[in-house]
Design a protein around this motif. Structure first.
Motif, PDB file in Angstrom:
ATOM      1  N   LEU B 257      11.985  51.809  97.195  1.00  0.00           N
ATOM      2  CA  LEU B 257      11.056  51.686  96.069  1.00  0.00           C
ATOM      3  C   LEU B 257       9.823  50.871  96.462  1.00  0.00           C
ATOM      4  O   LEU B 257       8.698  51.185  96.066  1.00  0.00           O
ATOM      5  CB  LEU B 257      11.760  51.045  94.878  1.00  0.00           C
ATOM      6  CG  LEU B 257      12.843  51.906  94.216  1.00  0.00           C
ATOM      7  CD1 LEU B 257      13.487  51.163  93.059  1.00  0.00           C
ATOM      8  CD2 LEU B 257      12.249  53.224  93.732  1.00  0.00           C
ATOM      9  N   TYR B 264       6.578  48.248  91.496  1.00  0.00           N
ATOM     10  CA  TYR B 264       7.423  49.167  90.731  1.00  0.00           C
ATOM     11  C   TYR B 264       8.228  48.393  89.704  1.00  0.00           C
ATOM     12  O   TYR B 264       8.401  47.175  89.802  1.00  0.00           O
ATOM     13  CB  TYR B 264       8.371  49.920  91.681  1.00  0.00           C
ATOM     14  CG  TYR B 264       9.481  49.032  92.208  1.00  0.00           C
ATOM     15  CD1 TYR B 264       9.285  48.280  93.362  1.00  0.00           C
ATOM     16  CD2 TYR B 264      10.706  48.939  91.544  1.00  0.00           C
ATOM     17  CE1 TYR B 264      10.271  47.442  93.837  1.00  0.00           C
ATOM     18  CE2 TYR B 264      11.693  48.106  92.014  1.00  0.00           C
ATOM     19  CZ  TYR B 264      11.480  47.349  93.160  1.00  0.00           C
ATOM     20  OH  TYR B 264      12.449  46.511  93.615  1.00  0.00           O
ATOM     21  N   ARG B 266      12.010  48.981  87.688  1.00  0.00           N
ATOM     22  CA  ARG B 266      13.198  49.825  87.634  1.00  0.00           C
ATOM     23  C   ARG B 266      13.760  49.749  86.208  1.00  0.00           C
ATOM     24  O   ARG B 266      14.183  48.678  85.757  1.00  0.00           O
ATOM     25  CB  ARG B 266      14.222  49.290  88.633  1.00  0.00           C
ATOM     26  CG  ARG B 266      15.428  50.211  88.830  1.00  0.00           C
ATOM     27  CD  ARG B 266      16.572  49.410  89.392  1.00  0.00           C
ATOM     28  NE  ARG B 266      16.269  48.802  90.706  1.00  0.00           N
ATOM     29  CZ  ARG B 266      16.698  49.308  91.856  1.00  0.00           C
ATOM     30  NH1 ARG B 266      17.418  50.379  91.876  1.00  0.00           N
ATOM     31  NH2 ARG B 266      16.423  48.677  92.988  1.00  0.00           N
ATOM     32  N   VAL B 271      12.006  55.107  87.061  1.00  0.00           N
ATOM     33  CA  VAL B 271      11.328  54.155  87.926  1.00  0.00           C
ATOM     34  C   VAL B 271       9.846  54.355  87.712  1.00  0.00           C
ATOM     35  O   VAL B 271       9.355  55.486  87.702  1.00  0.00           O
ATOM     36  CB  VAL B 271      11.688  54.374  89.412  1.00  0.00           C
ATOM     37  CG1 VAL B 271      10.821  53.468  90.295  1.00  0.00           C
ATOM     38  CG2 VAL B 271      13.160  54.103  89.661  1.00  0.00           C
ATOM     39  N   VAL B 273       6.147  53.448  89.013  1.00  0.00           N
ATOM     40  CA  VAL B 273       5.487  52.948  90.212  1.00  0.00           C
ATOM     41  C   VAL B 273       3.990  52.822  89.958  1.00  0.00           C
ATOM     42  O   VAL B 273       3.339  53.788  89.563  1.00  0.00           O
ATOM     43  CB  VAL B 273       5.725  53.919  91.395  1.00  0.00           C
ATOM     44  CG1 VAL B 273       5.032  53.394  92.653  1.00  0.00           C
ATOM     45  CG2 VAL B 273       7.210  54.125  91.632  1.00  0.00           C
ATOM     46  N   CYS B 275       0.253  52.462  91.384  1.00  0.00           N
ATOM     47  CA  CYS B 275      -0.334  52.852  92.663  1.00  0.00           C
ATOM     48  C   CYS B 275      -1.791  53.269  92.482  1.00  0.00           C
ATOM     49  O   CYS B 275      -2.265  53.413  91.352  1.00  0.00           O
ATOM     50  CB  CYS B 275       0.465  54.017  93.239  1.00  0.00           C
ATOM     51  SG  CYS B 275       0.659  55.347  92.039  1.00  0.00           S
TER      52      CYS B 275
END
Ligand SMILES: Nc1ncnc2c1ncn2[C@@H]1O[C@H](COP(=O)(O)OP(=O)(O)O)[C@@H](O)[C@H]1O
Ligand SMILES: [Mg+2]
Lengths: 257, 316
Positions: B257, B264, B266, B271, B273, B275
């Motif tokens: 991950l 990230y 959880r 999940v 993320v 970015c």
């Protein structure tokens, strides 16, 4: 007059006027109870015993009982509104939360509600006075002052009822109210003179606010001005004040958390 | 207690410092600082129990504060509650309409609470009913109105005395999407008319759509403050990749991950993320051998800000 002295309190009173414009029938029903007592006890029992000694003379029994029924009518009017209706608003309606989000404070709220419950008492008393006049049960023109005198009764029972209601948790608690109110009505020199009670018991009865209210009204109806009436007024005013202060404090605890 | 109004700086209508409310041993509001400026749309965004309602109640002077300073129009609400409430309109989270009165009477009676004369109330009430599309229900009882209508009536009622600040506690909770958008439009119109609006919500889209500035509240504290854009730029990455794992996420290797994006979170079955480029992150995820049932890429939102700051989602 009140509208300019205490506009915020009066606005709370006005809210009730709006509500009851459509429910006036409910108000009217409260008037019949004392009327039935007058017919049943005043004339029924009066028909058997005829007269009763009062103020050094023998007076018709119905004329003796009627002022007490007038006083209790004022009591009922004030109590009914300051207990059932206020409990409903405190417990279920969120009306008070809305009102307190405006410039109206808890003191204004309490005064407004008390003005309203008092009006109800005054209406009952006035209607009953008219019945008394029609039936020839009034001995003195001073009786015309009774609608004013019952304001002291209305405020004391209204404020006391309001204060007690702020402690009630459910409708079941209202049973206690009737345990108090029924004997209060029956034993407060309503149907016979207070002198009948022996010793200490008499003094307990003398302290009943309805005894004081009845004394005030009865004195007026028989045109018998006396100093004790000032005690009546002072006593009822004190109860009004204490009840009001307590109700306001409790409203703060319940609504301003 | 007059209003000071210096022309040079934007006037703060509400100022709170170290504002605290304690119930028993629990802090409902724990030392928060914020400022609401004249004319802005200000939000408190936070999940249930964050302390939003308690803060609103302290501002309206119906809940005495436990500590800190609080000024509305330069007045202390614990001392000048009535004067302050005379210039604010409050819409409660729970319905507080008067069920014993009609729609119109609700407005008339409320105007009297504010000390208005009957003629001005009648004019204003007609205006407000028109504005909130309730004119044809004026004589009806309140109870049978729909949820959206009731909420509109509550807002109309709170505006009867033309307040400087309108305070709305979760105004769209429980409304269907259409009623919600109708209400958003009405609020934006009010704001354009110059009314300062303070709103609480646990809907991040609502905060993002409406608020000029907001504070994010969680567990009695303010965890972030700024415009929706600022908050997203500051606390979230540009894009978000969401990977769905209906069978749970516990078994996924942390190392994997960490390699996908900048950061990230959880969650139980997802999940999330953060970015720069979601498509690229997705490609990396597949390279690392992850096999999500489905995935999507979107721009970051306030939801991600909240998640980033607290490790939880808003509706948890
Ligand atoms: N009158 C009260 N007595 C005790 N606890 C309260 C009271 N009002 C609120 N709380 C508590 O304070 C916290 C914040 O509540 P609230 O301000 O209603 O949060 P929100 O509006 O953000 O959902 C909650 O934990 C709530 O249980
Ligand atoms: Mg809340």
């Amino acid at each position: 007059m009140i509208a300019s002295l205490a506009p915020r309190a009066f606005s709370v009173f006005e809210r009730n006027v709006f509500v009851y414009r459509r429910q006036w029938l409910i108000i009217v029903t409260g008037f019949f109870e004392p009327l039935f007592f007058l017919l049943g006890i005043g004339y029924g029992v009066g028909g058997v015993i005829g007269t009763i000694p009062y103020g050094g003379a023998d007076v018709p029994y119905a004329a003796f009982v009627a002022p007490a029924l007038l006083a209790s009518a004022a009591m009922n009017g004030a109590i009914f509104d300051s207990t059932f209706n206020i409990f409903y608003k405190l417990k279920y309606g969120k009306v008070y939360d809305a009102i307190l989000s405006t410039p109206v404070g808890v003191g204004d709220l309490a005064v407004g509600e008390l003005l309203w419950s008092n009006l109800r008492g005054v209406i009952y008393a006035t209607a009953f006075l008219i019945v008394m006049l029609a039936l020839g049960l009034v001995a003195s023109p001073l009786a015309l002052l009774t609608p004013l005198a019952v304001i002291f009764i209305g405020f004391s029972f209204g404020a006391a009822g309001f204060a007690i209601t702020t402690h009630m948790r459910s409708w079941k608690d209202f049973d206690f109210l009737f345990i108090i109110l029924t004997p209060l009505f029956l034993f407060s020199a309503t149907f016979y003179p207070v002198e009948i009670y022996p010793g200490a018991l008499r003094w307990i009865v003398e302290l009943s606010p309805l005894t004081r209210g009845t004394h005030l009204v009865r004195s007026l109806c028989f045109g018998d001005l006396n100093w004790l009436m000032l005690v009546d007024i002072a006593y009822l005013s004190a109860i009004s004040f204490i009840g009001y202060r307590h109700a306001v404090r409790r409203l703060g605890v319940l609504l301003l958390k | 207690m007059g209003m000071t109004n210096s022309a040079s700086e934007p006037t703060a209508l509400i100022r709170a410092q170290g504002l605290t409310k304690v119930f028993g041993a629990r802090s409902a509001v724990d030392g928060i600082d914020f400022e609401v400026r004249d004319g802005e749309f200000f939000g408190f965004l936070g999940p249930n129990g964050a302390g939003k309602t308690t803060t609103m109640r302290m501002i309206a002077g119906v809940s005495p504060r436990s500590a800190g300073t609080l000024e509305i129009f330069d007045m202390d609400p614990d001392l000048h509650g009535s004067e302050i409430r005379g210039q604010i309109g409050v819409v409660h989270q729970q319905e507080t309409l008067d069920m014993e009165l009609t729609v119109l009477e609700n407005l008339l009676v409320f105007g009297r609470f504010f000390g208005m004369d009957r003629a001005s109330i009648a004019t204003r009430a007609a205006e407000l009913l028109e504005l909130f599309q309730l004119s044809d229900r004026a004589k009806d009882q309140v109870e049978p109105l729909s949820g959206g209508m009731k909420r509109r009536l509550s807002i109309a009622r709170s505006l009867i005395a033309s307040p400087r600040i309108l305070m709305l506690d979760e105004p769209t909770t429980g409304l269907d999407p259409q009623a919600r958008h109708l209400l958003w439009d009405a609020l934006q119109r009010l704001k354009r008319g110059g009314t300062t609006i303070v709103l609480t919500t646990h809907y991040m889209d609502e905060a993002e759509q409406l608020c000029d500035r907001l504070v994010v509240m969680d567990q009695a504290k303010i965890v972030a403050e700024g415009s929706p854009r600022q908050l997203i730029v500051e606390h979230a990455s540009r894009e978000v990749l969401e990977l769905r794992f209906p069978n749970g996420t516990e078994s996924i290797d942390t190392k994997v991950l960490e390699g996908i994006g900048d950061r990230y979170e959880r969650l139980a079955e997802r999940v999330i993320v953060g970015c720069e480029n979601g498509e690229a992150a997705h490609a990396r995820a597949l390279e690392h051998g992850l096999d999500p049932e489905s995935w999507l890429v979107r721009r970051s939102s306030l939801e991600d800000v909240f998640l980033r700051l607290t490790g939880r989602t808003l509706d948890e």
